[in-house]
Design an enzyme around this catalytic site. Sequence first.
Site, PDB file in Angstrom:
ATOM      1  N   VAL A  42       0.845  -1.203   0.000  1.00 60.96           N
ATOM      2  CA  VAL A  42       0.000   0.000   0.000  1.00 60.96           C
ATOM      3  C   VAL A  42       0.877   1.248   0.000  1.00 60.96           C
ATOM      4  CG1 VAL A  42      -1.710   1.294   1.318  1.00 60.96           C
ATOM      5  CG2 VAL A  42      -1.860  -1.206   1.199  1.00 60.96           C
ATOM      6  N   LYS A  90      15.698  -3.856   5.152  1.00 59.96           N
ATOM      7  CA  LYS A  90      14.687  -3.406   4.177  1.00 59.96           C
ATOM      8  C   LYS A  90      15.018  -1.967   3.740  1.00 59.96           C
ATOM      9  CE  LYS A  90       9.789  -3.094   3.247  1.00 59.96           C
ATOM     10  NZ  LYS A  90       8.403  -3.289   3.661  1.00 59.96           N
ATOM     11  N   THR A 107      -2.789  -4.661   9.031  1.00 61.41           N
ATOM     12  CA  THR A 107      -3.700  -4.929  10.155  1.00 61.41           C
ATOM     13  C   THR A 107      -4.294  -6.318   9.926  1.00 61.41           C
ATOM     14  OG1 THR A 107      -5.335  -3.693   8.882  1.00 61.41           O
ATOM     15  CG2 THR A 107      -4.312  -2.557  10.749  1.00 61.41           C
ATOM     16  N   CYS A 129      -6.788  -8.989   2.389  1.00 61.66           N
ATOM     17  CA  CYS A 129      -7.967  -8.123   2.572  1.00 61.66           C
ATOM     18  C   CYS A 129      -9.246  -8.935   2.803  1.00 61.66           C
ATOM     19  CB  CYS A 129      -8.187  -7.275   1.326  1.00 61.66           C
ATOM     20  SG  CYS A 129      -6.800  -6.301   0.855  1.00 61.66           S
ATOM     21  N   ARG A 177       0.036 -14.692   0.504  1.00 56.56           N
ATOM     22  CA  ARG A 177      -0.556 -14.432   1.822  1.00 56.56           C
ATOM     23  C   ARG A 177      -1.979 -14.973   1.917  1.00 56.56           C
ATOM     24  NH1 ARG A 177       0.421  -8.149   2.446  1.00 56.56           N
ATOM     25  NH2 ARG A 177      -0.010  -8.287   0.217  1.00 56.56           N
TER      26      ARG A 177
END
Length: 425
Positions: free
Chosen positions: A27, A51, A101, A268, A333
């Site tokens: 994102v 990273k 999240t 999501c 994922r």
Amino acid sequence: MNNHQKTFLSNINSKLVKVGIIGVGYVGLPLAVLASQKGFTVYGFVRDDSKLASLKKGITDVDTVSKKDLKESLHTKKFIPKKLSPKALSEVDIIIVCVPTPITHSKKPDLSAISEVRDILKKVDLKNKLIINESTVAPGTTEELFGSLTKYGYVASSPERVDPGNKEKIVENISKVVGGKDEASLAIASAFYTAILNAPIVAVSSMATAEMTKMLENTYRAVNIALVNEIAIFSEALGIDVVEVIRAASSKWSFHPHYPGIGVGGHCIPVDPYYIVDLAVKHKTPLGVVSAALKRNEMMPTLVLKKLLAWYKPGMSVLLYGLTYKKDIGDIRESPSLVFCNLLKMHNIPFRVYDPYVSDEVLKKLSLQKGKKEQVDIFVIGTDHTLLSEDKKYFISHSTVVVDGRNALMKKFGSRVIGIGRSFA
Ligand code: SAJ
């Protein structure tokens, strides 16, 4: 609007404000590169040193940002990867939170990452700064976490809307819902997105409304996928081809097609609805339909296993084609294919995996055996990659049983194709 707010707006229009994005993954990174391309100076905040080092060299696993765009933004010094720290945060005017999240194993919201951001922001003088939360949270969470942090700053919620792997739907062209802690926060956040997006800004009356909008969008998708999964199972019992049914139903103006499959993956759709399931219980308004839909989607890998077990005999060679959660991307994922692999292991069925988008290292890390391009007895389709049309000839012989977990094949291949709500014998 007071003078400071007017100045903030004009500094946005003249690209003088500095933007800080916390979390530069799927994102945050596309947003950071886009804002830098539009002329803003953008700090990309990361916690992890390795990273940070990779990002500074233009190395990332986010496949929706081109290496060229990233390198250019780094070269022009409009995009500057930075170690996350209160001092560095104090240098920016707009702070955008784009951290994951997820949910816990017991399907409860996991706010650990975003709570860490709150703890760091508590050490920053947020006066006159704008905090925008793009992370997906339940209604009321942005106010709880960030609204209470600053009396003299601005806070907004604008939940991310990215579609990994969809080259058409790039962040610049995706409409954005924005809700503010107050009128000034809404105006300033909307001005920022107007300055970088080439898509409508949908202003809503509160941050909770923006958060609930995101929840409805993704829960709508999860519930509708569960509906077609359920109708597919029912159609199978009646000997009706559910793909034909969906195609025919799509001729109706108010029908938005969804498709049955081996399950629902990604960070999501199978995750976000649990945030409102959890909150609704606390408000004594349990979401029965949503909870049932999520369970229906979660049982799809077991259904595909049952289809395999009807044909499997010990000693047969089994290959799963596709480990990623959706086609033509490398993201695994929450992939239902991973659940399917665990089910095969639980049933002591030896198998191999082949996915053109998943590296050998990832397979090794998952202790999965990479399959060779050779014919097998049972060929399971977990992901309908576009490359499947090319690749299937290597795996399917005239005697192969195909278990098509994505209804990817439109006719018989091998000895039979067993799909979800459709088969070709
Ligand atoms: N899936 C089905 N049947 C369908 C559609 C999807 O089984 O009809 C499965 C996919 O195989 C995948 C999972 O559901 O495993 C999720 O699919 P997705 O296309 O929704 O993929 P996502 O997770 O990349 O969804 C993104 C989401 N983006 C954000 O949440 C920011 C979601 O909002 C969008 O609805 C979705 O893109 C989209 O519309 O394409």
